[in-house]
Design a protein around this motif. Sequence first.
Motif, PDB file in Angstrom:
ATOM      1  N   GLN A 169      -7.049  12.653 -29.889  1.00 27.95           N
ATOM      2  CA  GLN A 169      -5.852  13.434 -29.572  1.00 27.95           C
ATOM      3  C   GLN A 169      -5.573  14.354 -30.756  1.00 27.95           C
ATOM      4  N   SER A 170      -5.126  15.559 -30.436  1.00 26.55           N
ATOM      5  CA  SER A 170      -4.945  16.506 -31.544  1.00 26.55           C
ATOM      6  C   SER A 170      -3.895  17.553 -31.210  1.00 26.55           C
ATOM      7  N   VAL A 171      -3.406  18.192 -32.263  1.00 25.36           N
ATOM      8  CA  VAL A 171      -2.668  19.445 -32.119  1.00 25.36           C
ATOM      9  C   VAL A 171      -3.327  20.447 -33.053  1.00 25.36           C
ATOM     10  N   GLY A 172      -3.138  21.717 -32.760  1.00 18.10           N
ATOM     11  CA  GLY A 172      -3.745  22.718 -33.631  1.00 18.10           C
ATOM     12  C   GLY A 172      -3.375  24.103 -33.158  1.00 18.10           C
ATOM     13  N   SER A 173      -3.904  25.062 -33.883  1.00 20.74           N
ATOM     14  CA  SER A 173      -3.686  26.459 -33.499  1.00 20.74           C
ATOM     15  C   SER A 173      -4.961  27.242 -33.744  1.00 20.74           C
ATOM     16  N   LEU A 174      -5.274  28.141 -32.803  1.00 24.53           N
ATOM     17  CA  LEU A 174      -6.385  29.088 -32.977  1.00 24.53           C
ATOM     18  C   LEU A 174      -5.859  30.509 -32.819  1.00 24.53           C
ATOM     19  N   ARG A 175      -4.565  30.688 -33.128  1.00 27.84           N
ATOM     20  CA  ARG A 175      -3.901  31.972 -32.892  1.00 27.84           C
ATOM     21  C   ARG A 175      -3.791  32.823 -34.151  1.00 27.84           C
ATOM     22  N   GLY A 176      -4.280  32.286 -35.292  1.00 26.59           N
ATOM     23  CA  GLY A 176      -4.138  33.027 -36.549  1.00 26.59           C
ATOM     24  C   GLY A 176      -2.787  32.814 -37.205  1.00 26.59           C
ATOM     25  N   GLN A 177      -1.919  32.041 -36.574  1.00 31.86           N
ATOM     26  CA  GLN A 177      -0.609  31.678 -37.138  1.00 31.86           C
ATOM     27  C   GLN A 177      -0.400  30.200 -36.790  1.00 31.86           C
ATOM     28  N   SER A 178       0.454  29.527 -37.557  1.00 34.76           N
ATOM     29  CA  SER A 178       0.596  28.089 -37.269  1.00 34.76           C
ATOM     30  C   SER A 178       1.159  27.886 -35.860  1.00 34.76           C
ATOM     31  N   SER A 179       1.938  28.824 -35.380  1.00 33.56           N
ATOM     32  CA  SER A 179       2.339  28.966 -33.969  1.00 33.56           C
ATOM     33  C   SER A 179       3.654  28.308 -33.557  1.00 33.56           C
TER      34      SER A 179
ATOM     35  N   GLY B 234       4.076  10.283 -42.006  1.00 33.38           N
ATOM     36  CA  GLY B 234       4.099  11.694 -41.610  1.00 33.38           C
ATOM     37  C   GLY B 234       2.938  12.429 -42.268  1.00 33.38           C
ATOM     38  N   PHE B 235       2.342  13.355 -41.527  1.00 32.44           N
ATOM     39  CA  PHE B 235       1.220  14.149 -42.043  1.00 32.44           C
ATOM     40  C   PHE B 235       1.562  15.621 -41.882  1.00 32.44           C
ATOM     41  N   SER B 236       1.477  16.359 -42.959  1.00 28.58           N
ATOM     42  CA  SER B 236       1.898  17.755 -42.910  1.00 28.58           C
ATOM     43  C   SER B 236       0.859  18.604 -43.627  1.00 28.58           C
ATOM     44  N   LEU B 237       0.544  19.742 -43.055  1.00 30.93           N
ATOM     45  CA  LEU B 237      -0.453  20.622 -43.676  1.00 30.93           C
ATOM     46  C   LEU B 237       0.249  21.852 -44.225  1.00 30.93           C
ATOM     47  N   ILE B 238      -0.019  22.147 -45.506  1.00 34.70           N
ATOM     48  CA  ILE B 238       0.637  23.299 -46.137  1.00 34.70           C
ATOM     49  C   ILE B 238      -0.228  24.523 -45.853  1.00 34.70           C
ATOM     50  N   TYR B 239      -0.039  25.069 -44.673  1.00 36.24           N
ATOM     51  CA  TYR B 239      -0.916  26.165 -44.248  1.00 36.24           C
ATOM     52  C   TYR B 239      -0.255  26.923 -43.102  1.00 36.24           C
ATOM     53  N   SER B 240      -0.582  28.212 -42.978  1.00 37.82           N
ATOM     54  CA  SER B 240       0.105  29.066 -42.008  1.00 37.82           C
ATOM     55  C   SER B 240      -0.809  29.658 -40.947  1.00 37.82           C
ATOM     56  N   GLY B 241      -2.100  29.326 -40.975  1.00 40.78           N
ATOM     57  CA  GLY B 241      -3.029  29.894 -39.994  1.00 40.78           C
ATOM     58  C   GLY B 241      -3.607  28.829 -39.080  1.00 40.78           C
ATOM     59  N   ASN B 242      -4.832  29.069 -38.609  1.00 37.34           N
ATOM     60  CA  ASN B 242      -5.480  28.120 -37.693  1.00 37.34           C
ATOM     61  C   ASN B 242      -5.604  26.750 -38.344  1.00 37.34           C
ATOM     62  N   TYR B 243      -5.213  25.730 -37.636  1.00 34.30           N
ATOM     63  CA  TYR B 243      -5.290  24.388 -38.218  1.00 34.30           C
ATOM     64  C   TYR B 243      -5.581  23.369 -37.133  1.00 34.30           C
TER      65      TYR B 243
ATOM     66  N   GLU C 119     -12.971  25.013 -35.213  1.00 32.73           N
ATOM     67  CA  GLU C 119     -13.389  26.140 -34.361  1.00 32.73           C
ATOM     68  C   GLU C 119     -13.067  27.425 -35.109  1.00 32.73           C
ATOM     69  N   GLU C 120     -13.898  28.419 -34.965  1.00 35.45           N
ATOM     70  CA  GLU C 120     -13.651  29.741 -35.560  1.00 35.45           C
ATOM     71  C   GLU C 120     -13.599  29.679 -37.082  1.00 35.45           C
ATOM     72  N   PHE C 121     -14.205  28.641 -37.659  1.00 39.56           N
ATOM     73  CA  PHE C 121     -14.249  28.571 -39.127  1.00 39.56           C
ATOM     74  C   PHE C 121     -15.665  28.303 -39.603  1.00 39.56           C
ATOM     75  N   SER C 122     -16.080  29.027 -40.596  1.00 35.46           N
ATOM     76  CA  SER C 122     -17.237  28.633 -41.395  1.00 35.46           C
ATOM     77  C   SER C 122     -17.054  29.337 -42.736  1.00 35.46           C
ATOM     78  N   TRP C 123     -17.681  28.811 -43.752  1.00 37.56           N
ATOM     79  CA  TRP C 123     -17.541  29.427 -45.068  1.00 37.56           C
ATOM     80  C   TRP C 123     -18.890  29.379 -45.767  1.00 37.56           C
ATOM     81  N   HIS C 124     -19.362  30.557 -46.123  1.00 36.68           N
ATOM     82  CA  HIS C 124     -20.674  30.685 -46.742  1.00 36.68           C
ATOM     83  C   HIS C 124     -20.535  30.453 -48.245  1.00 36.68           C
ATOM     84  N   LEU C 125     -21.371  29.584 -48.788  1.00 35.23           N
ATOM     85  CA  LEU C 125     -21.336  29.358 -50.241  1.00 35.23           C
ATOM     86  C   LEU C 125     -22.653  29.817 -50.843  1.00 35.23           C
ATOM     87  N   ASP C 126     -22.569  30.789 -51.720  1.00 38.52           N
ATOM     88  CA  ASP C 126     -23.727  31.166 -52.527  1.00 38.52           C
ATOM     89  C   ASP C 126     -23.740  30.259 -53.758  1.00 38.52           C
TER      90      ASP C 126
END
Length: 739
Positions: free
Chosen positions: A216-226, A249-258, A279-286
Motif C-alpha cells: 500500500q502506498s501514497v505518492g505523487s508523480l505530478r512534480g509537486q507533493s500535491s 509518523g513518517f514524513s518526507l522533507i520534499y516538494s516533488g514526486n515522492y 517511477e520517472e526517476f533515475s540518476w546517472h553517476l559518473d
Amino acid sequence: MNIVVHEDKKIFHLYNEKISYIMAVLPSGQMGQLYFGKRIHDREDFRYMLQFAYRPAGSSYFKGQLEYSLEHIRQEYPCYGMTDYRQPAVEVLQQNGSRISDFQYQGYEIMDGKPALDGLPATYTEEKEEAKTIKIILKDDLIKLKLELFYTIFREGGIIARSTKFTLEGTETVQLETAMSMSIDLPDADYEWIQLSGAWSRERYIKTRKLCQGIQSVGSLRGQSSHHHNPFVVLKRPTADERQGEVIGFSLIYSGNYLIQAEVDTYDTVRIMLGLHKEEFSWHLDPGESFQTPEAVMVYSDEGLGGMSRTFHRLYQKRLARGYWRDRPRPILLNNWEATYFNFTEEKLLTIAKKAKECGVELFVLDDGWFGARSDDTAGLGDWVANRERLPEGIKGISEKVEALGMKFGLWFEPEMVNEDSDLYRAHPDWILETPNRHRSHGRNQLVLDFSREEVVDAIYEMMAKILSESKVSYIKWDMNRSITECYSNAFPPYRQGEVFHRYILGVYSLYERLTQQFPEVLFESCASGGGRFDPGMLYYAPQCWTSDDSDGIERLKIQYGTSMCYPISSMGSHVSVTPNHQVFRNTPLHTRANVAYFGTFGYELDLAQLTPEEQEEVKKQIVFMKKYRQVFQFGTFYRLLSPFENNVTAWMVVSENQKTAIVGWYRVLNGVNLPFSRLKLEGLGADICYYNNQDNRHYYGDELMYAGMIIDDPMAGQAEYEKTLGDFNSKLYVLEAE
Ligand code: DGJ
C-alpha cells in the motif's frame, strides 16, 4: 541522548529519553534493523532480536544455512535479488545490465549535531548538543559504490531523521534507478495506516485503513507533493487514539514526486520506505559523483496521535522553518484575490487597503494580475514587471502608498511558470519543460519553466530581486498552479532525463534559498492552487503556506484538522472570506469564519468595505483579539479534542508555553434540538492553575477542566429567543486565563 556502539557485536543503539533505535551488522554484512520504539535499557548484546527461521521454499544467502534468507531478516536499506524478494530501497543499473547490488558494512562515524544536506531542505540544530548523528558506511565492492546512511537522534522528542548518500568510487558509471531516503522493517503489521489525501479545496482529509498483506502506498508523480496525497503517513496501533497508544509518523522533507510505501509480507512484517518516487526517476553517476537523497523524519510516540503531532509541530516550527519569521507572530493580512480577482486598478486596491488599515490589518497583499499583460490567466506569467496601465507607478509606487497608509505591502509571484503569451516565452521558447516532437499539454493555460537549468532560475531571480530591491515588499506569496506534464529538459542528455523532475525541485529550492538569503526579512508564504504543495520541504524556506483555496470556515475544519496531523498552526495560512463563500457558496457566520481562521496565520480574503457597518465593527474586534492572542495561537501547544471526520462537533485548543492562557475552539456544523448534556475534556492545562473562563465568567482549576471536563451544553437550542445565536455553523471560543 546518546549513540552507543557495541563494537564487538557491531550493534548501534541510538537513544534519548523517549526512544531507542537499534541496528546491527548482519552476519552477511548488510545492516539489520533490531528495534525502533519506546526507550529500553542499553545492553551489550541485542542480537536475540535478530530472528531467523527456516521457511520452506525460500532462498538461502549462505549455502546450507536454510534459515538465513534476507527475505525474512529485518533490514535498514534492503536490496532486491540476493534472497530478498520484497521491494528494495535501492536499485543500481550497471554497465553489464545487472541491477543486483549488495551493500556491505565498512564502518561508521559519529558527529555532534547534524550535517546540512547540500541543496536540500532538512531539519537542523542550533547547538551541537541538540542532536547526534551517526553515519553508517557501506559499499558494494563490485561496482565500488559507497552508500552512507545518516541517522540523527535529537535530544528532545521521539525523532529520528534519516537520509542517504551515494558516491561512485569506481571507474564505471552507474545509474541509480531507485534511491529511497530511508527504509525500515518492523516486526509486526498490527497497525492502521493513516494518510492525508484529498483534492483541490479539500486537501489533507484523514483516511485510515488497516495495514494488510501486500503493498500500500501514497505518492505523487505530478512534480509537486500535491493536493492529492501528502508526503506523510502514520502507522497507529488499532488501540491507540488521539491521547494514548503507540504511533509512528513518517514524513518526507520534499516538494516533488515522492513515494511512501508499506509492504506487508505473508509473515506479517512490514517494510516502510520513503523517498523520491521510483517511477520517472533515475540518476546517472559518473566516477567521483555523489547523490544525496532528501531527508525523511520518523516520530515515535506512545502518547497517541496527539503526542506524535506535537513532536512534529515543535520540530518543524523550531528546527525546520528558519529565519527572521520563524519565531515571530505573523502579520494580519488582507489579500485582494477574492475581493477583485483580475479586475482592479491601483485606485481600487488603495481603497481596499485604506479600509483594511482602518480595521487594523497590518499587511496588504496584492495577488495575481499586477504584471505584464496579465488581465486573465492566459497571458503574462514570466513577465515580472508591473503593468503600468493598472499600476502607473509600478510596484514601487503602490508599495510606498500602502506603506504610507501604515501597512506593510506583500506581492504574489508564480516564479516557475510562463504563458505562451508573454515576453519571456517569446524570447526563450526553449526554456520550458516539454518532450521534443510530442504533444504539449497545459494546466491553467500555462507552461512550466525548466527550473533544472541554472540560467532559467537566474533569469527569474534577477526579475524578482529587482522588484524586491526597488520596492517596499515585506511578504511574498509564491504560487504554483499546475502539475508537470511531458517532463523533459533540453539541457540534459538522454541518459539524464530521469533526473529532471528532481533537478526541477532542486532549482525551486535554489531560487528560494537565494531570495531568502538576499531578503531575509521578507516573509514567504508558499502556495500551489491552495494547498497543493503543503509539505515540509517548503516550510524550510517559507514558514507559512496557503492551506487551501477553500476558505469557508466549515470546510476548513477538516482541512486544518487533517493538516495539523503533521504541520504546526503557525504554518497554516487561514483567512476570513465573504459569504456566500466562493467555493461552496455557504453562508457561514462571520464569527465562525474567524474562530477557525484564528488557528493559523489569520487574515482576510475580501473587501472589508463590502461588509455591513456592524460586520466591520466585528472585524475590528476580531483583529484586536488576534493581536492580543496570536502568540498563543501560533506558538502555543496544539491539542485536537474532537474530530470533524467523526463528529458534528469539532474542537481543538492551544495552550501557551507557560500554561497561563488556553483558547478552545468549539464548532458545530448542524444545530440540533433539545440536545444532550455535554462536556469537553481539555488537555495540556496546569492542573493546579485556576483559570477564568470568558464564556461563563467563572473560575475553574485546570484539573477540573481536564478530568471532569468543561461544560459545553446548550440544551436551549430550538427555542425562539436563542435562534439567532444557535443556528447551523455555530462556534464558540473559550478563552481561559490564569488568575
Ligand atoms: C491560486 C491561489 O491558491 C489563490 O490564492 C490565488 O493566488 C490564485 N492562484 C491566483 O491566480
